[in-house]
Design a protein around this motif. Sequence first.
Motif, short mmCIF file in Angstrom:
data_model
loop_
_atom_site.label_atom_id
_atom_site.label_comp_id
_atom_site.label_asym_id
_atom_site.label_seq_id
_atom_site.Cartn_x
_atom_site.Cartn_y
_atom_site.Cartn_z
N LEU A 11 13.28 -3.91 -9.61
CA LEU A 11 13.52 -2.53 -9.19
C LEU A 11 12.51 -2.11 -8.12
O LEU A 11 12.86 -1.43 -7.15
N VAL A 12 11.24 -2.55 -8.27
CA VAL A 12 10.18 -2.15 -7.35
C VAL A 12 10.23 -2.94 -6.06
O VAL A 12 10.18 -2.37 -4.96
N PHE A 154 -0.82 7.30 -3.57
CA PHE A 154 -0.36 6.81 -2.28
C PHE A 154 -0.66 5.32 -2.10
O PHE A 154 0.14 4.59 -1.52
N VAL A 155 -1.81 4.86 -2.60
CA VAL A 155 -2.12 3.43 -2.53
C VAL A 155 -1.10 2.62 -3.33
O VAL A 155 -0.62 1.57 -2.89
N ALA A 156 -0.75 3.13 -4.52
CA ALA A 156 0.26 2.44 -5.34
C ALA A 156 1.61 2.39 -4.62
O ALA A 156 2.30 1.36 -4.65
N LEU A 157 2.00 3.50 -3.97
CA LEU A 157 3.26 3.53 -3.23
C LEU A 157 3.26 2.53 -2.08
O LEU A 157 4.23 1.79 -1.87
N LEU A 158 2.16 2.49 -1.32
CA LEU A 158 2.06 1.54 -0.21
C LEU A 158 2.12 0.10 -0.70
O LEU A 158 2.72 -0.76 -0.07
N THR A 159 1.48 -0.15 -1.82
CA THR A 159 1.50 -1.50 -2.40
C THR A 159 2.92 -1.93 -2.73
O THR A 159 3.35 -3.03 -2.39
N ALA A 160 3.66 -1.03 -3.39
CA ALA A 160 5.04 -1.35 -3.75
C ALA A 160 5.89 -1.59 -2.51
O ALA A 160 6.70 -2.54 -2.47
N MET A 161 5.73 -0.77 -1.48
CA MET A 161 6.51 -0.93 -0.26
C MET A 161 6.22 -2.26 0.41
O MET A 161 7.12 -2.95 0.90
N ASN A 162 4.95 -2.64 0.46
CA ASN A 162 4.60 -3.89 1.13
C ASN A 162 4.99 -5.11 0.32
O ASN A 162 5.25 -6.17 0.89
N LEU A 163 5.03 -4.98 -1.00
CA LEU A 163 5.51 -6.09 -1.83
C LEU A 163 6.99 -6.36 -1.58
O LEU A 163 7.47 -7.47 -1.85
N ARG A 164 7.70 -5.37 -1.08
CA ARG A 164 9.12 -5.57 -0.76
C ARG A 164 9.31 -6.39 0.50
O ARG A 164 10.42 -6.83 0.80
N VAL A 166 7.63 -7.41 4.79
CA VAL A 166 7.18 -6.82 6.05
C VAL A 166 8.28 -6.02 6.72
O VAL A 166 8.08 -4.90 7.18
N ARG A 167 9.47 -6.60 6.79
CA ARG A 167 10.54 -5.93 7.54
C ARG A 167 10.96 -4.63 6.86
O ARG A 167 11.18 -3.61 7.51
N GLU A 168 11.09 -4.67 5.53
CA GLU A 168 11.51 -3.46 4.83
C GLU A 168 10.47 -2.36 4.94
O GLU A 168 10.79 -1.19 5.12
N SER A 169 9.17 -2.73 4.85
CA SER A 169 8.14 -1.71 4.98
C SER A 169 8.14 -1.14 6.40
O SER A 169 7.90 0.05 6.61
N GLY A 170 8.41 -1.98 7.41
CA GLY A 170 8.47 -1.50 8.79
C GLY A 170 9.59 -0.51 9.00
O GLY A 170 9.42 0.51 9.68
N THR A 171 10.74 -0.79 8.41
CA THR A 171 11.88 0.12 8.53
C THR A 171 11.55 1.48 7.90
O THR A 171 11.88 2.53 8.45
N ALA A 172 10.88 1.45 6.74
CA ALA A 172 10.54 2.69 6.05
C ALA A 172 9.47 3.48 6.80
O ALA A 172 9.46 4.71 6.76
N PHE A 173 8.56 2.76 7.50
CA PHE A 173 7.43 3.43 8.14
C PHE A 173 7.70 3.81 9.59
O PHE A 173 6.93 4.56 10.19
N ALA A 174 8.77 3.29 10.18
CA ALA A 174 9.00 3.53 11.61
C ALA A 174 9.27 5.00 11.90
O ALA A 174 8.69 5.57 12.84
N VAL A 175 10.13 5.64 11.13
CA VAL A 175 10.51 7.02 11.41
C VAL A 175 9.31 7.96 11.37
O VAL A 175 9.09 8.74 12.31
N PRO A 176 8.44 7.92 10.30
CA PRO A 176 7.28 8.82 10.31
C PRO A 176 6.34 8.58 11.49
O PRO A 176 5.78 9.54 12.04
N THR A 345 -1.25 -0.86 8.27
CA THR A 345 -1.83 -1.84 9.19
C THR A 345 -2.71 -2.81 8.42
O THR A 345 -2.65 -4.03 8.62
N ALA A 346 -3.54 -2.28 7.53
CA ALA A 346 -4.40 -3.14 6.72
C ALA A 346 -3.59 -3.94 5.71
O ALA A 346 -3.91 -5.10 5.43
N PHE A 347 -2.51 -3.35 5.17
CA PHE A 347 -1.70 -4.07 4.20
C PHE A 347 -0.96 -5.25 4.84
O PHE A 347 -0.46 -6.13 4.14
#
Length: 680
Positions: A11-12, A154-164, A166-176, A345-347
Amino acid sequence: MFNLPQALKRLVIGRAMRSEELGGTLLPKRLALPIFASDPLSSVAYATQEILLVLTVGGTAFLYLTPWIALGVVVLMAVVVMSYRQVVHAYPSGGGSYEVVSTNLGDRAGLVVAASLLVDYVMTVAVSVASGVDNIISAFDGLAGYRVPLALGFVALLTAMNLRGVRESGTAFAVPTYLFIGGIVLMVGTGLIRLAFGDGPQASSAAYGIVPEDGRDTLAGLGLLLLGLRAFASGCTALTGVEAISNGVPAFRRPKSRNAATTLAVMGLAAVVMFSGITALALTSDVHYVDDACQLTGLPTDCADYVQPTVVAQLAAAVFGGYHSVLFYGIQAVTALVLVLAANTAFNGFPLLASILAQHRYLPAQLHSRGDRLAFSNGILALAVVAGGLLWLYDANVTSLIHLYILGVFTSFTLSQIGMVRHWNGVLRRGPDSAARAAARRSRVINAVGAVTTALVLVIVLITKFTQGAWLAVVAAILLWLMMRGIRRHYDAVAVELAVTDPQAESARPSRVHGIVLVSRLHKATLRALGYAEAFHPDALEAVTVAVEEDAVADLRAQWLEFDVRIPLKVLDSPYREITKPVVAYVRECRRTSPRDAVAVFIPEYVVGHWWEQLLHNQSALWLKSRLLFTPGVMVISVPWQLTSSGRAYRPSRRAPGSVRRGEPVLHGDHGRIGPPENS
């Protein structure tokens, strides 16, 4: 059987990805920019603030230095970006500063860069998240008491996003990220247009006076120079994360080097425009920002209760009509979001660098392997744990954390540019054609200027920030350097020890194998272990039990005779009711008696389905194994018995192998001490 932990994991982080899907995770430039450049882009939100924070220790007397300090930061940004464009072309494999320095200046210097960058990546997460939380509190000051929980969340959220991945985290982070760039440009443009038409915005803090710290308003000569250098060092936080693109070149689509260089140029241009605009607008709108709110005079409330809005918050309110306008909340939302996401960037940089170091045997090998989603999961989790610990330790306070920052960045900047100068010297010595020589000379000049400039900044940062907490970052980098050297020595020693020197001698079979089955009671798990041990055909086989309770031993002997088990049963005395020591002592005695023999110890173990059941079983077996594994010449073999709760229990159609009927002989053999039953 339903597996709750596995379901939550999916799920995560999503479904597991096959290795051949790695090519589908490569990034186009539009996604690479928010992934690898969100840190330097978002740093402009607090770089100007950090300059003002230093200069206002003398009241408003030294704010005239701000434009010159900002100009120095802009020039430095341009030099560093041009220098790293040379790096991505010369070293496209993704090692960045570490690879450049290791190749040209040696492994020890390369480890200095690696240790500095790893520390700085941790600080990037801590400072970015803390700054993002500050901007949220600027809009909703009622959340001030929840600063640390918000940061850790927020650290926990970033961790979960990056575990999904690189590409998925990029898509989520591009708009902001793109909304942040657009919002800052809109704010700066609107403010400067209003200024041009004589309606310049005024910050809310412009009405407050500033009380200088004792004696700071009369600084001159060396004191004024040091104050300006300290402000410049703080403003250089705008450069953090620039090197991440050079570390992440393998993640770009082809042509990798060209796409990475283009992304670097776009990042540099955007950062310079936003930083310059925010600084100009802050000066023209008379923003007053201090380290301690009690330095401000004319406050509407007691200074202890006053929460200073960030510089960006003050500018947004001044430009867009107050602290309750829609555009103010919009700017605060995207600024807070991009600052939190800047930690991305660090993740991406930390796990990539850790993977390369693990491949070179300077960090544990687990950091080199990819997880289910083809991301370096162990590196991501390690970064999250350390950064979360820092946020908790420093109460997610930007001012406290910022002093530990940027020292590592400029260490890597300086050494990598020196390494690049040596690289171009080597290229010129190899004698390429005239066009290539001209390009090499031009690149060498760029990197030489970068080396000198960043070295000066490194000295400035070290002098001005060392006593304010930067010494902790230095100590952390030194300890990390020593640890990596120790890990490499260990791996090298293991490799030497395991290297084959005499294949014939080292593959020689033991003279005999002495099998020992550990027994507590005679049940199905014990019988399976006895049968499994017999299938190995050891030269000698015996069952061993420990006499902790005389009644239990008597019952075991009676069952042994009743079921006619032909394997000898040996009982070890234990006057102090211990199990481990008598078994270990007996096994070692077997080794001393016949040093050329091998001893195979078979241990029956239960396989259970719930964690709490594991606490009820196998504790003696676990401790025994941990002791026996340190005994030379002893092999420890676990024989599992799956209980029903494991979901994998063996259910025979008629009768399980090893089940016993009363009076039936079992487990007889034809070798060693195992003789045929008398009635066979």
